[in-house]
Design a protein around this motif. Sequence first.
Motif, PDB file in Angstrom:
ATOM      1  N   PRO A   1     -92.490  -1.156  32.391  1.00 39.18           N
ATOM      2  CA  PRO A   1     -91.842  -2.269  31.690  1.00 39.18           C
ATOM      3  C   PRO A   1     -90.421  -1.885  31.282  1.00 39.18           C
ATOM      4  O   PRO A   1     -90.114  -0.693  31.137  1.00 39.18           O
ATOM      5  CB  PRO A   1     -92.717  -2.471  30.446  1.00 39.18           C
ATOM      6  CG  PRO A   1     -93.980  -1.731  30.703  1.00 39.18           C
ATOM      7  CD  PRO A   1     -93.671  -0.670  31.699  1.00 39.18           C
TER       8      PRO A   1
ATOM      9  N   GLU B   1     -86.195  -2.014  26.993  1.00 40.89           N
ATOM     10  CA  GLU B   1     -85.808  -2.877  25.875  1.00 40.89           C
ATOM     11  C   GLU B   1     -87.015  -3.499  25.182  1.00 40.89           C
ATOM     12  O   GLU B   1     -86.927  -3.932  24.050  1.00 40.89           O
ATOM     13  CB  GLU B   1     -84.872  -4.005  26.336  1.00 40.89           C
ATOM     14  CG  GLU B   1     -83.576  -3.541  26.954  1.00 40.89           C
ATOM     15  CD  GLU B   1     -83.734  -3.135  28.422  1.00 40.89           C
ATOM     16  OE1 GLU B   1     -84.534  -3.757  29.160  1.00 40.89           O
ATOM     17  OE2 GLU B   1     -83.068  -2.173  28.825  1.00 40.89           O
ATOM     18  N   GLN B   2     -88.143  -3.576  25.888  1.00 40.71           N
ATOM     19  CA  GLN B   2     -89.353  -4.122  25.282  1.00 40.71           C
ATOM     20  C   GLN B   2     -89.993  -3.073  24.376  1.00 40.71           C
ATOM     21  O   GLN B   2     -89.811  -1.880  24.556  1.00 40.71           O
ATOM     22  CB  GLN B   2     -90.344  -4.556  26.363  1.00 40.71           C
ATOM     23  CG  GLN B   2     -89.866  -5.735  27.168  1.00 40.71           C
ATOM     24  CD  GLN B   2     -90.881  -6.146  28.231  1.00 40.71           C
ATOM     25  OE1 GLN B   2     -91.939  -5.559  28.361  1.00 40.71           O
ATOM     26  NE2 GLN B   2     -90.540  -7.167  28.992  1.00 40.71           N
ATOM     27  N   ASP B   3     -90.747  -3.531  23.407  1.00 42.42           N
ATOM     28  CA  ASP B   3     -91.402  -2.638  22.452  1.00 42.42           C
ATOM     29  C   ASP B   3     -92.745  -2.186  23.023  1.00 42.42           C
ATOM     30  O   ASP B   3     -93.736  -2.900  22.940  1.00 42.42           O
ATOM     31  CB  ASP B   3     -91.582  -3.358  21.113  1.00 42.42           C
ATOM     32  CG  ASP B   3     -92.109  -2.444  20.025  1.00 42.42           C
ATOM     33  OD1 ASP B   3     -91.956  -1.213  20.163  1.00 42.42           O
ATOM     34  OD2 ASP B   3     -92.668  -2.959  19.051  1.00 42.42           O
ATOM     35  N   TRP B   4     -92.768  -1.005  23.619  1.00 45.89           N
ATOM     36  CA  TRP B   4     -94.001  -0.444  24.153  1.00 45.89           C
ATOM     37  C   TRP B   4     -93.959   1.067  24.028  1.00 45.89           C
ATOM     38  O   TRP B   4     -92.893   1.680  24.030  1.00 45.89           O
ATOM     39  CB  TRP B   4     -94.244  -0.867  25.599  1.00 45.89           C
ATOM     40  CG  TRP B   4     -93.189  -0.438  26.577  1.00 45.89           C
ATOM     41  CD1 TRP B   4     -91.988  -1.040  26.817  1.00 45.89           C
ATOM     42  CD2 TRP B   4     -93.229   0.698  27.450  1.00 45.89           C
ATOM     43  NE1 TRP B   4     -91.286  -0.357  27.779  1.00 45.89           N
ATOM     44  CE2 TRP B   4     -92.025   0.722  28.187  1.00 45.89           C
ATOM     45  CE3 TRP B   4     -94.155   1.700  27.684  1.00 45.89           C
ATOM     46  CZ2 TRP B   4     -91.721   1.692  29.135  1.00 45.89           C
ATOM     47  CZ3 TRP B   4     -93.852   2.673  28.629  1.00 45.89           C
ATOM     48  CH2 TRP B   4     -92.651   2.657  29.334  1.00 45.89           C
TER      49      TRP B   4
ATOM     50  N   TRP C   1     -97.636   3.358  28.862  1.00 48.62           N
ATOM     51  CA  TRP C   1     -97.670   2.693  30.158  1.00 48.62           C
ATOM     52  C   TRP C   1     -98.787   3.363  30.943  1.00 48.62           C
ATOM     53  O   TRP C   1     -98.695   4.530  31.296  1.00 48.62           O
ATOM     54  CB  TRP C   1     -96.325   2.835  30.863  1.00 48.62           C
ATOM     55  CG  TRP C   1     -96.272   2.288  32.251  1.00 48.62           C
ATOM     56  CD1 TRP C   1     -96.715   1.082  32.672  1.00 48.62           C
ATOM     57  CD2 TRP C   1     -95.732   2.945  33.410  1.00 48.62           C
ATOM     58  NE1 TRP C   1     -96.484   0.932  34.018  1.00 48.62           N
ATOM     59  CE2 TRP C   1     -95.877   2.061  34.498  1.00 48.62           C
ATOM     60  CE3 TRP C   1     -95.142   4.184  33.624  1.00 48.62           C
ATOM     61  CZ2 TRP C   1     -95.449   2.373  35.774  1.00 48.62           C
ATOM     62  CZ3 TRP C   1     -94.712   4.489  34.907  1.00 48.62           C
ATOM     63  CH2 TRP C   1     -94.871   3.599  35.962  1.00 48.62           C
TER      64      TRP C   1
END
Length: 131
Positions: free
Chosen positions: A42, A45-48, A51
């Motif tokens: 992903p 910039e996404q909050d994760w 993975w």
Amino acid sequence: MLSELLDEQTANEFDSWSEHDRIAWIAHAKWVSSAHKYQIPPPLEQDWTVWALIAGRGAGKSHAGSHALWWWCWTHPKSRGLVLAPTSNDIKHTCFEGASGLLANIPKELVEDYNKQDHQIRLVNGSTIRG
């Protein structure tokens, strides 16, 4: 060269980058253009924080993981990456030296040192990847 395919402004910007950055971006672009959708992590910039690649034998988990890890370490200079595997031999022969491993995927010009004994790869940007 890649800059011949770009508009003039983008080509000038690309040509102004260091040779190592150009090499890294070209290698990354080749990977992204050939990878399966599920092999690309992903956006950062996404909050994760996790993975997970859960797939069968031959699905490209090691290949995707090695590309994702070296790219993350390249785009975050002086960072530290970690590779976990069940055994030291798995780290060395699969994750680092295997056909889909880190050393097969990181452009050679970006590797400053590989210490087989300590399972450590040092990139020219100061990042290290340890097993």
